[in-house]
Scaffold this active site. Structure first.
Site, PDB file in Angstrom:
ATOM      1  CB  ILE A  14      -1.015   0.018   1.165  1.00 34.08           C
ATOM      2  CG1 ILE A  14      -0.383  -0.426   2.481  1.00 34.08           C
ATOM      3  CG2 ILE A  14      -2.182  -0.886   0.876  1.00 34.08           C
ATOM      4  CD1 ILE A  14       0.384   0.644   3.141  1.00 34.08           C
ATOM      5  N   GLY A  15       2.195   1.108   0.008  1.00 32.47           N
ATOM      6  CA  GLY A  15       3.070   2.272  -0.140  1.00 32.47           C
ATOM      7  C   GLY A  15       3.876   2.657   1.079  1.00 32.47           C
ATOM      8  CE  LYS A  16       4.788  -1.888   5.260  1.00 26.80           C
ATOM      9  NZ  LYS A  16       4.064  -2.560   4.158  1.00 26.80           N
ATOM     10  CE  LYS A  38      10.949  -4.021   5.100  1.00 30.47           C
ATOM     11  NZ  LYS A  38       9.634  -3.665   4.630  1.00 30.47           N
ATOM     12  CB  THR A  42      10.518 -11.573   3.644  1.00 27.93           C
ATOM     13  OG1 THR A  42       9.377 -10.790   3.219  1.00 27.93           O
ATOM     14  CG2 THR A  42      10.472 -11.763   5.148  1.00 27.93           C
ATOM     15  N   GLY A 111       7.938  -1.230   8.862  1.00 20.35           N
ATOM     16  CA  GLY A 111       7.484  -2.573   9.200  1.00 20.35           C
ATOM     17  C   GLY A 111       7.200  -3.415   7.973  1.00 20.35           C
ATOM     18  N   GLY A 113       4.243  -5.220   6.292  1.00 22.48           N
ATOM     19  CA  GLY A 113       2.793  -5.342   6.348  1.00 22.48           C
ATOM     20  C   GLY A 113       2.187  -4.468   7.422  1.00 22.48           C
TER      21      GLY A 113
END
Length: 237
Positions: A14-16, A38, A42, A111, A113
């Site tokens: 969603i654009g973090k 970060k 993954t 984060g 997600g």
């Protein structure tokens, strides 16, 4: 001693990372020494043998060594850790956060997600993203898309954060279309329900070239700089 802020989202993709990059450019341009962290990444890109977010931070923003733990499988962190049979030391991650706070005014922790993403599976249950935020004692900034479903997604995530004692400091609405009645109403509705500062990011044609310019554009506005001060420069708790 600097402060950390956790960048979380209402979901995945969603654009973090873009939102974190935007805040990084804005804060540094305002003379606030800022870096990115970060802790859990993954998804190795086999062709380039790089990790997407960490590679983006280095190539676009010039931030090296932003990561801590990296896992090859493109899955939730808890599953990637299980597949690799890796050991994770959360205390070491928190120590790294503190080191970065010693060196910077602001640390933006991205984060994986949302708040309910499991990071580690243990014998007694799951260690979740919200558990890490609680252990780090940092406020969060919530990233959402701007279209249909954003009201529900923001409100449920905000409620989840409240239940677990996590302070949401601000919202960022990504892929915002100024001429969309739905996007406009979504933000106005959320503003009426939750009185927090928010920022909007458009859809960029070339985000690697345009994000820095957009940050320069935003900081020309006094109202924007006031919101940045309200979010980042007052006491974190």
């Amino acid at each position: 001693m600097g402060k950390s802020f956790f960048i979380t989202g209402t979901g995945t993709d969603i654009g973090k990372t873009i939102s974190t990059g935007f805040l990084y450019f804005v804060l540094n341009k305002l003379g606030i020494k800022t870096t990115v962290f970060k802790p859990f990444q993954t998804g190795l890109i086999e062709q380039t043998q790089t990790y997407p977010d960490l590679s983006w931070y280095e190539s676009v923003m010039g931030v090296k060594d932003a990561g801590y733990y990296v896992f090859k499988p493109e899955t939730s962190p808890h599953l990637a850790i299980k597949i690799q049979q890796a050991e994770v030391d959360v205390a070491a991650v928190l120590r790294r956060k503190e080191e970065l706070e010693q060196e910077n005014d602001i640390v933006l922790i991205e984060g994986a997600g949302g708040l309910a993403v499991p990071l580690i599976e243990r014998k007694d249950g799951f260690y979740m993203t919200k558990d890490f935020i609680q252990a780090a004692s940092v406020p969060a900034i919530l990233v959402s898309l701007s279209g249909l479903g954003s009201i529900h997604n923001v409100l449920t995530t905000y409620l989840y954060a409240q239940i677990h004692g996590i302070s949401i400091r601000s919202f960022i609405f990504n892929k915002f279309e100024n001429d969309s009645a739905i996007h406009q109403d979504n933000i106005h509705t959320i503003e009426k329900m939750i009185a927090l500062p928010n920022f909007t990011l458009p859809s960029f044609k070339n985000v690697e070239q345009d994000l820095d310019d957009y940050a320069k554009h935003c900081i020309r506005a006094a109202s924007f700089k006031e919101k940045i001060g309200e979010v980042f420069l007052r006491d974190t708790i």
